[in-house]
Design a protein around this motif. Structure first.
Motif, PDB file in Angstrom:
ATOM      1  N   ALA A 106       0.808  -1.221   0.000  1.00 27.38           N
ATOM      2  CA  ALA A 106       0.000   0.000   0.000  1.00 27.38           C
ATOM      3  C   ALA A 106       0.838   1.267   0.000  1.00 27.38           C
ATOM      4  CB  ALA A 106      -0.936  -0.008   1.216  1.00 27.38           C
ATOM      5  N   ASN A 110      -0.402   6.521  -2.307  1.00 23.88           N
ATOM      6  CA  ASN A 110      -0.449   7.990  -2.270  1.00 23.88           C
ATOM      7  C   ASN A 110       0.419   8.601  -3.370  1.00 23.88           C
ATOM      8  OD1 ASN A 110       2.021   7.300  -1.172  1.00 23.88           O
ATOM      9  ND2 ASN A 110       1.989   8.905   0.407  1.00 23.88           N
ATOM     10  N   ARG A 135      -5.571  -1.572  -0.635  1.00 19.42           N
ATOM     11  CA  ARG A 135      -6.263  -0.806   0.404  1.00 19.42           C
ATOM     12  C   ARG A 135      -6.898   0.418  -0.261  1.00 19.42           C
ATOM     13  NH1 ARG A 135      -5.631  -1.922   6.313  1.00 19.42           N
ATOM     14  NH2 ARG A 135      -4.823  -4.041   6.290  1.00 19.42           N
ATOM     15  N   GLY A 137      -6.158   3.386   0.491  1.00 24.82           N
ATOM     16  CA  GLY A 137      -5.181   4.453   0.520  1.00 24.82           C
ATOM     17  C   GLY A 137      -4.110   4.139   1.527  1.00 24.82           C
ATOM     18  N   GLU A 139      -2.867   6.773   3.800  1.00 26.39           N
ATOM     19  CA  GLU A 139      -3.158   7.571   4.990  1.00 26.39           C
ATOM     20  C   GLU A 139      -4.627   7.925   5.127  1.00 26.39           C
ATOM     21  OE1 GLU A 139      -0.555  10.908   4.874  1.00 26.39           O
ATOM     22  OE2 GLU A 139       1.250   9.706   5.184  1.00 26.39           O
ATOM     23  N   SER A 140      -5.419   7.673   4.092  1.00 22.69           N
ATOM     24  CA  SER A 140      -6.847   8.017   4.126  1.00 22.69           C
ATOM     25  C   SER A 140      -7.579   7.182   3.090  1.00 22.69           C
ATOM     26  CB  SER A 140      -7.037   9.501   3.824  1.00 22.69           C
ATOM     27  OG  SER A 140      -8.396   9.788   3.522  1.00 22.69           O
ATOM     28  N   THR A 141      -8.817   6.808   3.382  1.00 22.07           N
ATOM     29  CA  THR A 141      -9.603   6.066   2.398  1.00 22.07           C
ATOM     30  C   THR A 141      -9.998   6.949   1.216  1.00 22.07           C
ATOM     31  OG1 THR A 141     -11.696   6.524   3.549  1.00 22.07           O
ATOM     32  CG2 THR A 141     -10.536   4.502   4.152  1.00 22.07           C
ATOM     33  N   GLU A 143      -8.038   8.497  -0.668  1.00 22.64           N
ATOM     34  CA  GLU A 143      -7.045   8.397  -1.740  1.00 22.64           C
ATOM     35  C   GLU A 143      -7.531   7.532  -2.894  1.00 22.64           C
ATOM     36  OE1 GLU A 143      -3.402   8.773   1.492  1.00 22.64           O
ATOM     37  OE2 GLU A 143      -3.355   7.138   0.043  1.00 22.64           O
ATOM     38  N   ARG A 164     -10.040  -0.520   4.240  1.00 19.62           N
ATOM     39  CA  ARG A 164      -9.327   0.298   5.221  1.00 19.62           C
ATOM     40  C   ARG A 164      -8.218   1.051   4.502  1.00 19.62           C
ATOM     41  NH1 ARG A 164     -10.228  -4.282   8.633  1.00 19.62           N
ATOM     42  NH2 ARG A 164     -10.955  -3.732  10.723  1.00 19.62           N
ATOM     43  N   TYR A 165      -7.642   2.060   5.170  1.00 21.60           N
ATOM     44  CA  TYR A 165      -6.395   2.623   4.678  1.00 21.60           C
ATOM     45  C   TYR A 165      -5.249   1.951   5.430  1.00 21.60           C
ATOM     46  CZ  TYR A 165      -6.738   5.775   8.768  1.00 21.60           C
ATOM     47  OH  TYR A 165      -6.851   6.293  10.041  1.00 21.60           O
TER      48      TYR A 165
END
Length: 309
Positions: A106, A110, A135, A137, A139-141, A143, A164-165
């Motif tokens: 993952a 980003n 995933r 993202g 750091e955040s979904t 992404e 999930r991220y």
């Protein structure tokens, strides 16, 4: 409806897959844990052995790889193709920092421009079908909202999304609202993965995600290997029958491990590892696992199992 077993590194190898097929049912496809390169550019040996056809004679297996460059990708893809496989899966979902810090798993999510640059160089040369497991993202979904529509430009066989991220690891809840957004953003076949640990979980998600026909289960099936049967056939084995199946499943696992490696200490270590999950699905699992951990030999381990099950 199609049900798949997720690739869990060190767990869902051919020993697990074949033992599952011998005792349980309900799985349509098994995904092998990812191939990865050594520092010298060769493929790590254990995952190479894991996907050998002779070790998977009756199992529908999709090999997986983890790469962050075109040369790395084709070292592994060419090996997979040489074994006769026609499809592979690219791991863009592993969340652990030791992986993501190297732009693997993952860790690339980003950096969408790097993903598409890789696809632009790989697809013209690739002879096999390619799916991805990702995933939402790093750091955040959120992404995934940039990535997913642009994936429509590539001939992927499927997109498997763990909802999930990466920096969540396996903590917190899956982002079901974000997955609903994803359904409308892709033209590819979408598979849902994440926190399916009971038939009730599955039924709720099936109602919520109308139109999703492909599902992947990982940790839930490690805790309850009969989960696929329960979902597909709606039948829950009585306690005694389920515990008998677990005993037979463990015997198959042990026999396979010892056939591969006669080191009985290795088999004991692996069986303790499997049962850390399997015990979690039993009402007396904590008591059972405490006893199993004290086993000094694989024979003593199975003696405790016979006594407790």
């Amino acid at each position: 409806m199609q049900l798949a077993l997720a690739p869990l590194q060190t767990y869902t190898d051919y020993h697990f897959r074949n033992a599952h097929l011998a005792v349980f049912s309900g799985v349509d496809k098994f995904y092998a844990p990812y191939l990865k390169l050594n520092n010298d550019g060769t493929i790590k040996n254990a995952p190479k052995i894991d996907i050998l056809p002779k070790n998977n004679p009756h199992v529908a297996v999709i090999p997986q790889l983890m790469a962050c460059s075109e040369p790395e990708f084709f070292i592994m893809a060419d090996y997979i193709e040489s074994l006769g496989y026609t499809e592979l899966n690219w791991n863009m979902g592993c969340p652990y920092p030791m992986v993501t810090n190297k732009n693997l798993g993952a860790g690339i999510l980003n950096k969408p421009s790097e993903i598409f640059q890789l696809f632009d160089t790989i697809f013209p040369k690739l002879k096999m079908g390619l799916g991805i497991k990702m995933r939402m993202g790093l750091e955040s979904t959120s992404e995934i909202l940039e990535i997913l529509p642009r994936l429509n430009d590539y001939p992927l066989t499927e997109i498997i999304i763990h909802a999930r991220y990466a920096k969540q690891l396996y903590n917190g809840s899956c982002d079901h609202e974000r997955f609903l957004e994803c359904i409308s953003l892709t033209n590819h076949r979408l598979t849902y993965n994440g926190d399916i640990e009971s038939k009730e979980d599955f039924d709720d998600l099936q109602v919520r995600f109308k139109g999703i026909e492909h599902w992947m289960i990982g940790r839930g099936a490690m805790k309850n290997p009969s989960l696929f049967e329960e979902i597909r056939f709606g039948i829950v084995d009585p306690g005694d029958l389920y515990r008998d199946k677990l005993a037979r499943f463990s015997a198959h696992l042990t026999d396979s491990l010892l056939e591969c490696n006669p080191d009985r200490g290795y088999a004991l270590s692996k069986m303790r590892s499997y049962w850390e999950y399997l015990s979690d699905g039993l009402s007396d699992g904590k008591q059972l696992y405490r006893k199993l951990k004290k086993s000094k030999s694989i024979e003593e381990f199975h003696g405790f199992l016979a006594e407790m099950l």
